[in-house]
Write a protein that holds these residues in place. Structure first.
Motif, PDB file in Angstrom:
ATOM      1  N   VAL A 131       0.856  -1.179   0.000  1.00  0.00           N
ATOM      2  CA  VAL A 131       0.000   0.000   0.000  1.00  0.00           C
ATOM      3  C   VAL A 131       0.899   1.239   0.000  1.00  0.00           C
ATOM      4  O   VAL A 131       1.708   1.418   0.913  1.00  0.00           O
ATOM      5  CB  VAL A 131      -0.934   0.027   1.233  1.00  0.00           C
ATOM      6  CG1 VAL A 131      -1.827   1.258   1.195  1.00  0.00           C
ATOM      7  CG2 VAL A 131      -1.750  -1.254   1.323  1.00  0.00           C
ATOM      8  N   LEU A 132       0.765   2.045  -1.053  1.00  0.00           N
ATOM      9  CA  LEU A 132       1.445   3.339  -1.119  1.00  0.00           C
ATOM     10  C   LEU A 132       0.393   4.381  -0.764  1.00  0.00           C
ATOM     11  O   LEU A 132      -0.578   4.553  -1.494  1.00  0.00           O
ATOM     12  CB  LEU A 132       1.994   3.613  -2.516  1.00  0.00           C
ATOM     13  CG  LEU A 132       2.878   2.537  -3.159  1.00  0.00           C
ATOM     14  CD1 LEU A 132       3.416   3.036  -4.493  1.00  0.00           C
ATOM     15  CD2 LEU A 132       3.995   2.114  -2.254  1.00  0.00           C
ATOM     16  N   SER A 133       0.564   5.045   0.360  1.00  0.00           N
ATOM     17  CA  SER A 133      -0.423   6.027   0.813  1.00  0.00           C
ATOM     18  C   SER A 133       0.144   7.433   0.737  1.00  0.00           C
ATOM     19  O   SER A 133       1.343   7.643   0.931  1.00  0.00           O
ATOM     20  CB  SER A 133      -0.852   5.741   2.253  1.00  0.00           C
ATOM     21  OG  SER A 133      -1.611   4.560   2.307  1.00  0.00           O
ATOM     22  N   GLY A 134      -0.748   8.358   0.457  1.00  0.00           N
ATOM     23  CA  GLY A 134      -0.345   9.750   0.359  1.00  0.00           C
ATOM     24  C   GLY A 134      -1.509  10.598  -0.109  1.00  0.00           C
ATOM     25  O   GLY A 134      -2.635  10.403   0.356  1.00  0.00           O
ATOM     26  N   PHE A 135      -1.240  11.471  -1.072  1.00  0.00           N
ATOM     27  CA  PHE A 135      -2.260  12.426  -1.493  1.00  0.00           C
ATOM     28  C   PHE A 135      -2.255  12.613  -3.001  1.00  0.00           C
ATOM     29  O   PHE A 135      -1.192  12.774  -3.608  1.00  0.00           O
ATOM     30  CB  PHE A 135      -2.012  13.788  -0.830  1.00  0.00           C
ATOM     31  CG  PHE A 135      -2.027  13.714   0.661  1.00  0.00           C
ATOM     32  CD1 PHE A 135      -3.216  13.841   1.355  1.00  0.00           C
ATOM     33  CD2 PHE A 135      -0.858  13.492   1.375  1.00  0.00           C
ATOM     34  CE1 PHE A 135      -3.243  13.759   2.739  1.00  0.00           C
ATOM     35  CE2 PHE A 135      -0.871  13.409   2.764  1.00  0.00           C
ATOM     36  CZ  PHE A 135      -2.070  13.545   3.445  1.00  0.00           C
ATOM     37  N   LYS A 136      -3.449  12.586  -3.586  1.00  0.00           N
ATOM     38  CA  LYS A 136      -3.585  13.042  -4.961  1.00  0.00           C
ATOM     39  C   LYS A 136      -3.440  14.556  -4.930  1.00  0.00           C
ATOM     40  O   LYS A 136      -3.935  15.207  -4.016  1.00  0.00           O
ATOM     41  CB  LYS A 136      -4.950  12.673  -5.534  1.00  0.00           C
ATOM     42  CG  LYS A 136      -5.052  11.221  -5.938  1.00  0.00           C
ATOM     43  CD  LYS A 136      -6.316  10.984  -6.724  1.00  0.00           C
ATOM     44  CE  LYS A 136      -6.348   9.576  -7.242  1.00  0.00           C
ATOM     45  NZ  LYS A 136      -7.415   9.389  -8.237  1.00  0.00           N
ATOM     46  N   LEU A 137      -2.744  15.097  -5.910  1.00  0.00           N
ATOM     47  CA  LEU A 137      -2.500  16.538  -5.968  1.00  0.00           C
ATOM     48  C   LEU A 137      -3.399  17.150  -7.045  1.00  0.00           C
ATOM     49  O   LEU A 137      -3.203  16.919  -8.237  1.00  0.00           O
ATOM     50  CB  LEU A 137      -1.027  16.821  -6.296  1.00  0.00           C
ATOM     51  CG  LEU A 137      -0.017  16.318  -5.277  1.00  0.00           C
ATOM     52  CD1 LEU A 137       1.399  16.598  -5.750  1.00  0.00           C
ATOM     53  CD2 LEU A 137      -0.263  16.946  -3.906  1.00  0.00           C
ATOM     54  N   TRP A 138      -4.379  17.919  -6.594  1.00  0.00           N
ATOM     55  CA  TRP A 138      -5.302  18.581  -7.494  1.00  0.00           C
ATOM     56  C   TRP A 138      -4.932  20.059  -7.585  1.00  0.00           C
ATOM     57  O   TRP A 138      -4.876  20.743  -6.558  1.00  0.00           O
ATOM     58  CB  TRP A 138      -6.735  18.459  -6.983  1.00  0.00           C
ATOM     59  CG  TRP A 138      -7.200  17.053  -6.822  1.00  0.00           C
ATOM     60  CD1 TRP A 138      -7.288  16.358  -5.661  1.00  0.00           C
ATOM     61  CD2 TRP A 138      -7.625  16.157  -7.844  1.00  0.00           C
ATOM     62  NE1 TRP A 138      -7.749  15.077  -5.906  1.00  0.00           N
ATOM     63  CE2 TRP A 138      -7.970  14.936  -7.244  1.00  0.00           C
ATOM     64  CE3 TRP A 138      -7.757  16.277  -9.236  1.00  0.00           C
ATOM     65  CZ2 TRP A 138      -8.429  13.848  -7.966  1.00  0.00           C
ATOM     66  CZ3 TRP A 138      -8.211  15.191  -9.948  1.00  0.00           C
ATOM     67  CH2 TRP A 138      -8.542  13.993  -9.316  1.00  0.00           C
ATOM     68  N   PRO A 139      -4.635  20.557  -8.793  1.00  0.00           N
ATOM     69  CA  PRO A 139      -4.317  21.994  -8.917  1.00  0.00           C
ATOM     70  C   PRO A 139      -5.499  22.833  -8.392  1.00  0.00           C
ATOM     71  O   PRO A 139      -6.648  22.558  -8.710  1.00  0.00           O
ATOM     72  CB  PRO A 139      -4.126  22.211 -10.418  1.00  0.00           C
ATOM     73  CG  PRO A 139      -3.788  20.851 -10.937  1.00  0.00           C
ATOM     74  CD  PRO A 139      -4.539  19.873 -10.071  1.00  0.00           C
ATOM     75  N   ARG A 140      -5.176  23.792  -7.547  1.00  0.00           N
ATOM     76  CA  ARG A 140      -6.200  24.665  -6.994  1.00  0.00           C
ATOM     77  C   ARG A 140      -6.689  25.607  -8.088  1.00  0.00           C
ATOM     78  O   ARG A 140      -5.870  26.223  -8.773  1.00  0.00           O
ATOM     79  CB  ARG A 140      -5.640  25.459  -5.811  1.00  0.00           C
ATOM     80  CG  ARG A 140      -6.710  26.299  -5.128  1.00  0.00           C
ATOM     81  CD  ARG A 140      -6.209  26.964  -3.845  1.00  0.00           C
ATOM     82  NE  ARG A 140      -5.880  25.937  -2.872  1.00  0.00           N
ATOM     83  CZ  ARG A 140      -4.714  25.900  -2.241  1.00  0.00           C
ATOM     84  NH1 ARG A 140      -3.778  26.781  -2.474  1.00  0.00           N
ATOM     85  NH2 ARG A 140      -4.475  24.950  -1.360  1.00  0.00           N
ATOM     86  N   PRO A 141      -8.015  25.726  -8.277  1.00  0.00           N
ATOM     87  CA  PRO A 141      -8.520  26.635  -9.315  1.00  0.00           C
ATOM     88  C   PRO A 141      -8.109  28.084  -9.021  1.00  0.00           C
ATOM     89  O   PRO A 141      -8.067  28.506  -7.877  1.00  0.00           O
ATOM     90  CB  PRO A 141     -10.040  26.478  -9.214  1.00  0.00           C
ATOM     91  CG  PRO A 141     -10.274  25.242  -8.432  1.00  0.00           C
ATOM     92  CD  PRO A 141      -9.074  25.032  -7.570  1.00  0.00           C
TER      93      PRO A 141
END
Length: 143
Positions: A131-141
């Motif tokens: 399991v690789l855990s972390g965060f999806k990076l969504w560009p802030r509008p």
């Protein structure tokens, strides 16, 4: 990360999971994990469960051929082939209820593929979950 610095990303907690039954006595059994195309992934923690700890792992990024686990011993003539690191030394185990944190988070770009090579020395099938855990990076509008 310094919470006072705005890097222009929204973060969504996410985990990539690789499930595999590694064949008995497998030698560098290849298993691919693809990062989804919707967002880069900021990798923070690694967790593993396995049937037996008699298992070694190697990790390679396919696009760049970058090795994530290596040894200088494998470059010396006459030495045995390097088959990776013992899985319990690389990842926190589910049995210990502890994920292993990366000292510095690593960005896995969207659409990249990573290959995990397992070498089993238990002489029995080895059920593994990484399991690789972390965060999806969504560009802030932009506002």
């Amino acid at each position: 990360m310094d919470p006072t610095v705005d890097d222009q990303f929204e973060r969504q907690f996410f985990s990539y999971v690789l499930d595999r039954v590694v064949p008995a006595s497998a030698f560098q059994d290849p298993n691919q994990l693809a990062i989804l195309s919707d967002a880069d992934f900021e990798w923070w923690w690694i967790l593993a469960s396995r049937t037996s700890n008699l298992l070694k792992v190697l990790m390679k990024e396919n696009a760049t051929s970058r090795d994530f686990i290596g040894s200088t011993a494998s470059t010396i003539a006459g030495t045995a082939v390097f088959n990776g690191i013992n899985i319990d030394n690389w990842a926190g185990t589910a049995q210990a209820s502890a994920a292993f944190p990366l000292a510095v988070p690593y960005i896995l770009p969207a659409t990249r593929t990573y290959t995990f090579y397992f070498t089993d020395t238990s002489a029995a099938p080895n059920t593994v979950e990484l399991v690789l855990s972390g965060f999806k990076l969504w560009p802030r509008p932009k506002v």
